[in-house]
Design a protein around this motif. Structure first.
Motif, PDB file in Angstrom:
ATOM      1  N   VAL A 159      32.197 -54.426  19.285  1.00  0.00           N
ATOM      2  CA  VAL A 159      32.655 -54.527  17.902  1.00  0.00           C
ATOM      3  C   VAL A 159      33.135 -55.958  17.671  1.00  0.00           C
ATOM      4  CG1 VAL A 159      34.203 -53.638  16.128  1.00  0.00           C
ATOM      5  CG2 VAL A 159      33.353 -52.111  17.923  1.00  0.00           C
ATOM      6  N   ILE A 160      32.521 -56.614  16.692  1.00  0.00           N
ATOM      7  CA  ILE A 160      32.877 -57.991  16.347  1.00  0.00           C
ATOM      8  C   ILE A 160      33.703 -57.964  15.067  1.00  0.00           C
ATOM      9  CG2 ILE A 160      32.010 -60.289  15.784  1.00  0.00           C
ATOM     10  CD1 ILE A 160      29.461 -59.601  17.292  1.00  0.00           C
ATOM     11  N   PHE A 161      34.906 -58.479  15.134  1.00  0.00           N
ATOM     12  CA  PHE A 161      35.785 -58.578  13.977  1.00  0.00           C
ATOM     13  C   PHE A 161      35.695 -60.004  13.445  1.00  0.00           C
ATOM     14  CE2 PHE A 161      37.448 -55.303  16.754  1.00  0.00           C
ATOM     15  CZ  PHE A 161      37.662 -54.242  15.886  1.00  0.00           C
ATOM     16  N   LEU A 162      35.171 -60.133  12.249  1.00  0.00           N
ATOM     17  CA  LEU A 162      34.919 -61.450  11.658  1.00  0.00           C
ATOM     18  C   LEU A 162      35.770 -61.629  10.408  1.00  0.00           C
ATOM     19  CD1 LEU A 162      33.336 -64.106  11.360  1.00  0.00           C
ATOM     20  CD2 LEU A 162      31.548 -62.798  10.171  1.00  0.00           C
ATOM     21  N   ILE A 163      36.561 -62.688  10.392  1.00  0.00           N
ATOM     22  CA  ILE A 163      37.369 -63.063   9.225  1.00  0.00           C
ATOM     23  C   ILE A 163      36.898 -64.448   8.790  1.00  0.00           C
ATOM     24  CG2 ILE A 163      39.692 -63.488   8.342  1.00  0.00           C
ATOM     25  CD1 ILE A 163      40.768 -61.666  10.530  1.00  0.00           C
ATOM     26  N   SER A 164      36.263 -64.499   7.644  1.00  0.00           N
ATOM     27  CA  SER A 164      35.645 -65.744   7.182  1.00  0.00           C
ATOM     28  C   SER A 164      36.377 -66.296   5.974  1.00  0.00           C
ATOM     29  CB  SER A 164      34.169 -65.513   6.838  1.00  0.00           C
ATOM     30  OG  SER A 164      34.067 -64.640   5.721  1.00  0.00           O
ATOM     31  N   GLU A 165      36.113 -67.555   5.707  1.00  0.00           N
ATOM     32  CA  GLU A 165      36.629 -68.220   4.516  1.00  0.00           C
ATOM     33  C   GLU A 165      35.472 -68.525   3.570  1.00  0.00           C
ATOM     34  OE1 GLU A 165      40.692 -70.637   5.265  1.00  0.00           O
ATOM     35  OE2 GLU A 165      38.877 -71.598   6.009  1.00  0.00           O
ATOM     36  N   LYS A 166      35.813 -68.758   2.310  1.00  0.00           N
ATOM     37  CA  LYS A 166      34.842 -69.169   1.296  1.00  0.00           C
ATOM     38  C   LYS A 166      33.747 -68.140   1.076  1.00  0.00           C
ATOM     39  CE  LYS A 166      37.192 -72.945   1.295  1.00  0.00           C
ATOM     40  NZ  LYS A 166      38.205 -73.182   0.245  1.00  0.00           N
ATOM     41  N   GLU A 167      34.126 -66.886   1.144  1.00  0.00           N
ATOM     42  CA  GLU A 167      33.218 -65.794   0.803  1.00  0.00           C
ATOM     43  C   GLU A 167      31.911 -65.873   1.593  1.00  0.00           C
ATOM     44  OE1 GLU A 167      33.941 -63.262  -1.092  1.00  0.00           O
ATOM     45  OE2 GLU A 167      35.863 -63.929  -1.894  1.00  0.00           O
ATOM     46  N   GLU A 168      30.761 -65.912   0.844  1.00  0.00           N
ATOM     47  CA  GLU A 168      29.450 -65.829   1.499  1.00  0.00           C
ATOM     48  C   GLU A 168      29.120 -67.065   2.319  1.00  0.00           C
ATOM     49  OE1 GLU A 168      28.818 -67.304  -2.746  1.00  0.00           O
ATOM     50  OE2 GLU A 168      29.912 -65.689  -1.762  1.00  0.00           O
ATOM     51  N   TYR A 169      29.714 -68.226   1.999  1.00  0.00           N
ATOM     52  CA  TYR A 169      29.393 -69.432   2.758  1.00  0.00           C
ATOM     53  C   TYR A 169      29.880 -69.329   4.201  1.00  0.00           C
ATOM     54  CZ  TYR A 169      28.266 -71.524  -1.751  1.00  0.00           C
ATOM     55  OH  TYR A 169      27.702 -71.788  -2.972  1.00  0.00           O
ATOM     56  N   GLY A 170      31.069 -68.771   4.391  1.00  0.00           N
ATOM     57  CA  GLY A 170      31.587 -68.633   5.746  1.00  0.00           C
ATOM     58  C   GLY A 170      30.763 -67.672   6.580  1.00  0.00           C
ATOM     59  N   ILE A 171      30.386 -66.530   5.995  1.00  0.00           N
ATOM     60  CA  ILE A 171      29.573 -65.561   6.738  1.00  0.00           C
ATOM     61  C   ILE A 171      28.186 -66.130   7.012  1.00  0.00           C
ATOM     62  CG2 ILE A 171      28.453 -63.306   6.556  1.00  0.00           C
ATOM     63  CD1 ILE A 171      30.910 -62.249   5.244  1.00  0.00           C
ATOM     64  N   GLY A 172      27.625 -66.848   6.027  1.00  0.00           N
ATOM     65  CA  GLY A 172      26.317 -67.465   6.254  1.00  0.00           C
ATOM     66  C   GLY A 172      26.343 -68.481   7.369  1.00  0.00           C
ATOM     67  N   ALA A 173      27.407 -69.278   7.447  1.00  0.00           N
ATOM     68  CA  ALA A 173      27.516 -70.267   8.518  1.00  0.00           C
ATOM     69  C   ALA A 173      27.668 -69.585   9.877  1.00  0.00           C
ATOM     70  CB  ALA A 173      28.703 -71.192   8.244  1.00  0.00           C
ATOM     71  N   TRP A 174      28.463 -68.514   9.941  1.00  0.00           N
ATOM     72  CA  TRP A 174      28.650 -67.825  11.220  1.00  0.00           C
ATOM     73  C   TRP A 174      27.362 -67.171  11.687  1.00  0.00           C
ATOM     74  CZ3 TRP A 174      28.345 -62.817  13.099  1.00  0.00           C
ATOM     75  CH2 TRP A 174      28.938 -62.602  14.350  1.00  0.00           C
ATOM     76  N   LEU A 175      26.639 -66.528  10.784  1.00  0.00           N
ATOM     77  CA  LEU A 175      25.376 -65.893  11.167  1.00  0.00           C
ATOM     78  C   LEU A 175      24.351 -66.919  11.617  1.00  0.00           C
ATOM     79  CD1 LEU A 175      25.070 -63.224   8.322  1.00  0.00           C
ATOM     80  CD2 LEU A 175      25.384 -62.767  10.746  1.00  0.00           C
ATOM     81  N   GLN A 176      24.331 -68.057  10.957  1.00  0.00           N
ATOM     82  CA  GLN A 176      23.394 -69.114  11.356  1.00  0.00           C
ATOM     83  C   GLN A 176      23.679 -69.600  12.772  1.00  0.00           C
ATOM     84  OE1 GLN A 176      22.270 -72.277   8.444  1.00  0.00           O
ATOM     85  NE2 GLN A 176      23.174 -73.685   9.924  1.00  0.00           N
ATOM     86  N   SER A 177      24.943 -69.777  13.093  1.00  0.00           N
ATOM     87  CA  SER A 177      25.295 -70.238  14.444  1.00  0.00           C
ATOM     88  C   SER A 177      25.153 -69.124  15.472  1.00  0.00           C
ATOM     89  CB  SER A 177      26.726 -70.780  14.450  1.00  0.00           C
ATOM     90  OG  SER A 177      26.859 -71.882  13.592  1.00  0.00           O
ATOM     91  N   TYR A 178      25.461 -67.896  15.092  1.00  0.00           N
ATOM     92  CA  TYR A 178      25.371 -66.782  16.040  1.00  0.00           C
ATOM     93  C   TYR A 178      23.935 -66.588  16.520  1.00  0.00           C
ATOM     94  CZ  TYR A 178      26.028 -62.121  18.037  1.00  0.00           C
ATOM     95  OH  TYR A 178      26.067 -61.041  18.886  1.00  0.00           O
ATOM     96  N   HIS A 179      22.973 -66.728  15.601  1.00  0.00           N
ATOM     97  CA  HIS A 179      21.568 -66.556  15.978  1.00  0.00           C
ATOM     98  C   HIS A 179      20.912 -67.866  16.391  1.00  0.00           C
ATOM     99  CE1 HIS A 179      22.387 -62.927  13.553  1.00  0.00           C
ATOM    100  NE2 HIS A 179      21.500 -62.358  14.327  1.00  0.00           N
TER     101      HIS A 179
END
Length: 617
Positions: free
Chosen positions: A170-190
């Motif tokens: 289970v990955i708990f992700l707390i991002s900033e700047k709404e969709e930009y933060g999640i997009g950046a994390w997904l880009q780096s994760y993959h």
């Protein structure tokens, strides 16, 4: 194929399409529009159901009793007003529970506005105790001023960290700047680069393949109902099993669940039609409706949930949302393989019902068939130069000079290319002027064109491009196809030789179905139906903001709506706009001059010539 090769049947088809083309096109168009409207009818759509039995929705015995922990954590978290202190507090909480905690910083360069967005993501990984981290589930939220999901997430960690039943990380992700933060994390994760405008530090720890994601937004902790967001970018949707899973768990917890801006869950035809329109509008735009929309390009099925408060009627709090979240995560934990058994292409008028692919493609096919029938009618009216019937009637010997049909298409595509290049190079302050200048250039190009002798062939060529464009979009974004095809198909079918007054009316209708004008009209229709409180104020500001968001999403988030406008919709509309049709009196004069009485012994109709040939044989 037999119909085309048979002489008598091919002649009958040609005669019917040339003489009854208006009636056929009208019937097909009306049938398609009525069929689309009936999507909201209970007899057309169907109840949603779970196809993957391993999910076992509602059968999980929840253990969440940490509401007092959530209240205590919320008091500590609310007392911290400095961003650095909040980040450190979150890291300390996850670390104290034995989770692997990491941070990631990112920067987003906005190409239109020219400014930069910087932020930090905090993610913690709970390793499943009995497996080798081959699969994972993401539970995410965004860090905002009023965000109660962070204390809830940490309180849920207090429960999960003591359990040994988990088969997935289970990955708990707390991002900033709404969709930009999640997009950046997904880009780096993959470990891929989906956008050169987003730069982020590498992810220091990985888990397995992410099977599903749940994004929770809690602006209030005492709530009456939940809003669910299922739309992903570019009009895509998650597996409907995940949607039904959330609905059934809400029903078990007796929590009311609604789709975005839907007035109620299920009921009359009007309510379902409004709910269907609200969801299809966001799908057609292709924009990010909720941070959960960013997971789908990575083949991660995700839904977003938001708490909603109703004055003096709130009856749910920490325990209910905690039990709901735990139940969703544990049901996904039961999956033995990826989501694959249910529907990926569907429309939802409400939470409990959906319209599947096999149902909504029929009205769309009828709608496009009306234009296809007009194309065949114009083709037959072009005439043939050979006496060969059968299949060759459809590919007759037409003058080679008509190949210059391609030249207007090239010019129209260049207009679209110029439109995209200009908007990508200029700033937001000049955005509106660029859009207006491009439209003026396309509209003024009609001055340099005139009526052609082979206008029927050119019109058939333009209508055929319209059909092919809609078929292509239908495979990618069915909502965009429906919203665009309904008005444009009607206006394109009305483009027939007429009087001078009729031509002026035709030009006005063509301007009304300009792709950019339709975006404005549909935007205000959406606000009028679903967000009437936002009708007050300036008109130019929201329009410019919407255009900027759509264009920037292309470069930063991978939304292709603007490219479809530049390379598909605008060129076809420009071809239709520059097509000049003759006056109806001129068409009649041509017919009258071409008619030669049989007594002259010179001219007979082609049909009579073919019949004579058959008789001599």
């Amino acid at each position: 194929m037999k119909l085309l090769l048979n002489r008598s049947r091919a002649k009958k088809l040609q005669k019917i399409l040339t003489s009854k083309d208006k009636l056929i096109c009208a019937l097909l168009y009306v049938a398609g529009v009525v069929g689309i409207a009936l999507f909201a009818d209970m007899r057309v759509n169907q109840n949603s159901f779970v196809s993957e039995n391993a999910l076992l929705p509602g059968y999980v015995v929840t253990k969440y009793q940490q509401q007092s922990v959530a209240v205590s954590l919320n008091k500590e978290f609310s007392s911290l007003h400095d961003k650095t202190m909040r980040d450190q507090w979150i890291i300390d909480q996850f670390t104290g529970l034995g989770l692997e905690v990491y941070t990631q910083n990112f920067t987003v360069h906005r190409p239109i506005t020219g400014d930069k967005i910087t932020g930090d993501n905090i993610y913690a990984i709970y390793r499943a105790p009995k497996v080798a981290s081959t699969e994972a589930i993401v539970f995410s939220t965004t860090l905002k001023e009023s965000q109660f999901a962070v204390p809830l997430m940490i309180s849920l960690c207090h429960l999960i960290s003591k359990q040994t039943i988990w088969a997935k990380d289970v990955i708990f992700l707390i991002s900033e700047k709404e969709e930009y933060g999640i997009g950046a994390w997904l880009q780096s994760y993959h470990d891929i680069t989906t956008s050169p405008y987003i730069s982020a530090s590498p992810v220091l720890a990985h888990s397995g393949a992410i099977q599903a994601a749940l994004h929770l937004d809690m602006p209030v902790y005492s709530f009456q109902r939940l809003r669910m967001y299922v739309e992903a970018i570019n009009g895509q949707l998650p597996d409907i099993d995940l949607v039904v899973l959330v609905r059934q768990i809400c029903r078990q917890e007796r929590i009311e669940l609604l789709l975005r801006n839907a007035p109620h869950d299920i009921g009359d035809f009007t309510g379902n039609l409004l709910g269907l329109h609200a969801n299809m509008a966001w799908q057609a735009a292709g924009r990010v409706s909720f941070p959960s929309a960013l997971y789908h390009p990575y083949n991660i099925h995700a839904v977003g949930v938001q708490t909603e408060s109703v004055a003096r009627r709130n009856k749910f709090s920490w325990q209910h949302i905690g039990r709901f979240t735990e139940s969703v995560l544990r049901s996904v934990n039961n999956l033995e393989e990826q989501f694959h058994t249910a529907y990926y292409f569907y429309l939802m008028p409400c939470v409990q019902r959906f319209v599947c692919l096999s149902v909504y493609m029929i009205p769309c096919g009828l709608l496009l068939a009306s234009t296809a029938a007009k194309v065949l009618s114009l083709w037959f009216q072009c005439g043939t130069k050979s006496d060969v019937v059968g299949a060759k009637m459809f590919f007759s010997d037409i003058d080679v000079n008509t190949i210059d049909c391609v030249y207007p298409l090239i010019h129209a595509i260049l207009f679209g290319l110029l439109n995209e290049i200009a908007t990508s190079l200029l700033s937001q302050s000049n955005m509106l002027y660029v859009l207006v200048a491009t439209q003026v250039a396309v509209i003024s190009s009609v001055v340099f064109t005139g009526v052609r002798e082979d206008w029927r062939l050119h019109q058939a060529f333009v209508l055929l491009l319209h059909v092919l464009t809609m078929v292509l979009l239908c495979m990618l974004n069915i909502s965009l196809t429906i919203f665009y095809a309904i008005p444009t198909t009607l206006v394109y079918l009305l483009q027939v030789p007429t009087t001078k007054v009729g031509r002026i009316l035709q030009r006005v209708l063509l301007l009304a179905v300009n792709p950019l004008v339709l975006v404005v009209l549909y935007s205000y229709l959406y606000v009028f139906l679903h967000l009437p409180d936002q009708l007050q104020g300036s008109v130019l500001g929201p329009l410019l903001e919407h255009a900027t968001s759509v264009i920037e999403s292309k470069y930063t988030l991978g939304v292709w709506t603007w490219s479809a406008y530049c390379y598909l919709l605008l060129p076809v509309w420009a071809l239709q706009w520059t097509l000049h049709l003759p006056d109806v009196s001129e068409v009649k004069e041509v017919v009258e001059e071409g008619e030669i009485s049989p007594s002259d012994g010179q001219g007979i109709s082609k049909e009579e010539a073919v019949d004579g040939k058959d008789k001599t044989e």
